[in-house]
Design an enzyme around this catalytic site. Structure first.
Site, short mmCIF file in Angstrom:
data_model
loop_
_atom_site.label_atom_id
_atom_site.label_comp_id
_atom_site.label_asym_id
_atom_site.label_seq_id
_atom_site.Cartn_x
_atom_site.Cartn_y
_atom_site.Cartn_z
N GLY A 288 0.80 -1.22 0.00
CA GLY A 288 0.00 0.00 0.00
C GLY A 288 0.84 1.27 0.00
N ARG B 113 -11.84 9.48 10.49
CA ARG B 113 -11.16 8.19 10.67
C ARG B 113 -12.14 7.13 11.15
NH1 ARG B 113 -7.77 12.08 12.41
NH2 ARG B 113 -5.63 12.23 11.62
N ASP C 130 1.85 12.29 14.69
CA ASP C 130 1.41 13.49 15.42
C ASP C 130 2.62 14.21 16.02
OD1 ASP C 130 -1.29 12.82 14.89
OD2 ASP C 130 -1.22 11.37 16.53
N HIS D 194 -5.35 9.39 18.48
CA HIS D 194 -4.91 9.80 17.13
C HIS D 194 -6.13 10.16 16.29
CE1 HIS D 194 -2.75 10.11 13.42
NE2 HIS D 194 -3.54 9.21 12.88
P1 NAD Z 1 -3.54 1.94 0.99
O1 NAD Z 1 -4.91 1.63 0.50
O2 NAD Z 1 -2.63 2.65 0.07
O3 NAD Z 1 -2.81 0.59 1.44
C1 NAD Z 1 -3.41 -0.34 2.28
C2 NAD Z 1 -2.92 -1.70 1.90
O4 NAD Z 1 -3.53 -2.64 2.79
C3 NAD Z 1 -3.31 -2.13 0.46
O5 NAD Z 1 -2.17 -2.55 -0.25
C4 NAD Z 1 -4.29 -3.26 0.68
O6 NAD Z 1 -4.23 -4.26 -0.33
C5 NAD Z 1 -3.82 -3.80 2.02
N1 NAD Z 1 -4.79 -4.63 2.71
C6 NAD Z 1 -6.13 -4.50 2.77
N2 NAD Z 1 -6.67 -5.50 3.47
C7 NAD Z 1 -5.64 -6.28 3.88
C8 NAD Z 1 -5.55 -7.46 4.64
N3 NAD Z 1 -6.63 -8.07 5.15
N4 NAD Z 1 -4.33 -7.97 4.88
C9 NAD Z 1 -3.23 -7.37 4.39
N5 NAD Z 1 -3.25 -6.26 3.66
C10 NAD Z 1 -4.45 -5.72 3.40
O7 NAD Z 1 -3.70 2.74 2.37
P2 NAD Z 1 -2.56 3.57 3.14
O8 NAD Z 1 -2.55 4.96 2.68
O9 NAD Z 1 -1.29 2.80 3.14
O10 NAD Z 1 -3.19 3.58 4.64
C11 NAD Z 1 -3.32 2.41 5.37
C12 NAD Z 1 -3.97 2.68 6.72
O11 NAD Z 1 -3.13 3.51 7.53
C13 NAD Z 1 -5.30 3.44 6.64
O12 NAD Z 1 -6.24 2.87 7.53
C14 NAD Z 1 -4.95 4.84 7.06
O13 NAD Z 1 -6.05 5.55 7.60
C15 NAD Z 1 -3.90 4.56 8.11
N6 NAD Z 1 -3.02 5.68 8.46
C16 NAD Z 1 -2.67 5.82 9.76
C17 NAD Z 1 -1.82 6.84 10.14
C18 NAD Z 1 -1.40 6.98 11.58
O14 NAD Z 1 -0.87 8.02 11.95
N7 NAD Z 1 -1.56 5.97 12.43
C19 NAD Z 1 -1.32 7.73 9.19
C20 NAD Z 1 -1.69 7.57 7.86
C21 NAD Z 1 -2.56 6.53 7.49
C1 LMR Z 2 -3.08 11.04 9.48
O1 LMR Z 2 -3.05 11.55 10.60
O2 LMR Z 2 -2.55 11.58 8.50
C2 LMR Z 2 -3.69 9.69 9.30
O3 LMR Z 2 -4.36 9.28 10.46
C3 LMR Z 2 -4.51 9.55 8.08
C4 LMR Z 2 -5.81 10.32 8.14
O4 LMR Z 2 -6.84 9.72 7.81
O5 LMR Z 2 -5.79 11.50 8.44
#
Ligand code: NAD
Ligand code: LMR
Length: 345
Positions: free
Chosen positions: A10, A91, A154, A183
């Site tokens: 991803g 979120r 953050d 978060h």
């Molecule tokens: P993305 O769609 O680009 O990538 C997600 C990946 O997960 C994809 O490749 C998909 O095929 C894979 N996936 C889906 N279901 C799966 C499963 N059951 N097993 C394994 N892989 C699976 O999304 P992204 O931009 O990489 O974001 C991923 C997550 O991270 C989102 O939920 C987003 O909100 C979160 N996020 C969190 C933070 C944070 O600060 N904690 C920051 C940014 C994004």
């Molecule tokens: C962020 O803080 O950038 C992530 O949690 C992704 C989002 O959905 O904002």
């Protein structure tokens, strides 16, 4: 050490896997995804660093062998699997899809590598970490000192935006501001360390500049979602932040990450799992079980945590931010825990 990334193909997974491939402590890097993962593994394997990269993708929905092979003997599992936001979504709107993804992945971790440190990136972190904890509890393998909600982005944002505001280079701000709480929006609580020179500069800025700074940290995710205009949320800054925390974990096998000069990175953890955490929860946080606090690490686990109410000096404005955060955070935690209580593993 073996590290597994779940969701490795991803937007976050790919750059995060690249950064992990460069870490000299990693000798096995297992990439798991439900799509496109073999190409990512082949690509990374051409980089001349020691880590051997393997790709694991299930043949169909019922196939558990790929995820188990990826997780086998893993010391650290990082999870950015699931869907990201689009403009107009919160979120919490991701819960319906991501809750079961986290439940199923963490079940496999509990069955395959229960001693691994687990870093949860997938949103909504305020709920996905309680989901993970409840799954591990049901399996009888929950170790609160090894389950982390990754809130490092953050901190990274707070350091960058505060540095801009007070005219300090962002790396100098690291360790001088902590972000605690959850978060999501107003559950994100930046605390300026008043024992440092940064604090004197912060005291000189106007109330509106301070408020704008807090708002930008709390809603930094929305800023990126809006700018990407439907193409997802933060990926590159998140890969950097996720790697920063993963690197802390890896480094902690070689020396404790405690550094009395810098405040350590925060992570969203299960407070009742620690004596100090239980007191923090009961005495200061209205019984909330999960909260991001600065943690010191050893051997991939929380060695100690900071109780901000007893170890920091918290301003009145910061106290208000904490009070405002608690009700929303409590709801998200309850929603996560109830999801597992109500389903069969
Ligand atoms: P993305 O769609 O680009 O990538 C997600 C990946 O997960 C994809 O490749 C998909 O095929 C894979 N996936 C889906 N279901 C799966 C499963 N059951 N097993 C394994 N892989 C699976 O999304 P992204 O931009 O990489 O974001 C991923 C997550 O991270 C989102 O939920 C987003 O909100 C979160 N996020 C969190 C933070 C944070 O600060 N904690 C920051 C940014 C994004
Ligand atoms: C962020 O803080 O950038 C992530 O949690 C992704 C989002 O959905 O904002």
């Amino acid at each position: 050490m073996k590290v597994t990334v779940c969701g490795a193909a991803g937007g976050i997974g790919q750059p995060l896997s690249l950064l992990l491939k460069l870490n000299p402590h990693v000798d096995e890097l297992a990439l798991f995804d439900i799509v496109n993962v073999h190409g990512v593994a082949a690509d990374l394997n051409h980089i001349n660093t020691p880590a051997k990269v393997t790709g694991h993708q299930p043949k169909d929905k019922a196939d558990q062998s790929a995820v188990r092979a990826a997780l086998e003997r893993s010391d650290l599992v990082v999870i950015p699997a699931g869907v990201p936001r689009k403009p107009g979504m919160t979120r919490a709107d991701l819960f319906n899809i991501n809750a079961s993804i986290i439940r199923d992945l963490v079940k496999n971790i509990g069955l395959t590598c229960p001693d691994a440190s687990i870093l949860i990136i997938s949103n909504p972190v305020n709920s996905t970490v309680p989901i993970a904890a409840e799954v591990l509890k049901k399996l009888g393998v929950f170790n609160p000192s090894k389950l982390f909600g990754v809130t490092t982005l953050d901190s990274v944002r707070a350091e960058t935006f505060l540095g801009d505001l007070v005219g300090e280079p962002a790396p100098e701000v690291k360790g001088r501001i902590s972000v605690i709480g959850g978060h999501s929006g107003d559950t994100i609580i930046p605390l300026v360390n008043i024992t440092t020179s940064i604090s004197q500069k912060v005291q000189k800025i106007s109330t509106s500049d301070y408020d704008n700074f807090i708002n930008r940290v709390q809603f930094g995710g929305d800023e990126v979602v809006k700018a990407k205009n439907g193409a997802g949320s933060a990926t590159l800054s998140m890969a950097y932040a996720g790697y920063r925390f993963a690197e802390n974990i890896l480094q902690s096998y070689f020396s404790s990450t405690f550094n009395s000069y810098y405040i350590n990175d925060s992570a969203y953890i299960y407070l009742p799992g620690f004596e100090k955490g239980e007191k923090l929860s009961k005495k200061y946080l209205d019984g909330i079980d999960y909260f991001a606090v600065p943690v010191a690490l050893r051997n991939g686990a929380v060695e100690s945590l900071v109780n901000p109410f007893e170890e920091f000096t918290i301003s009145d404005a910061e106290k208000q931010l904490i009070s405002k955060a608690l009700p929303g955070l409590k709801k998200s935690i309850e929603q996560g825990a109830a999801f597992v209580t109500g389903t069969k593993l």
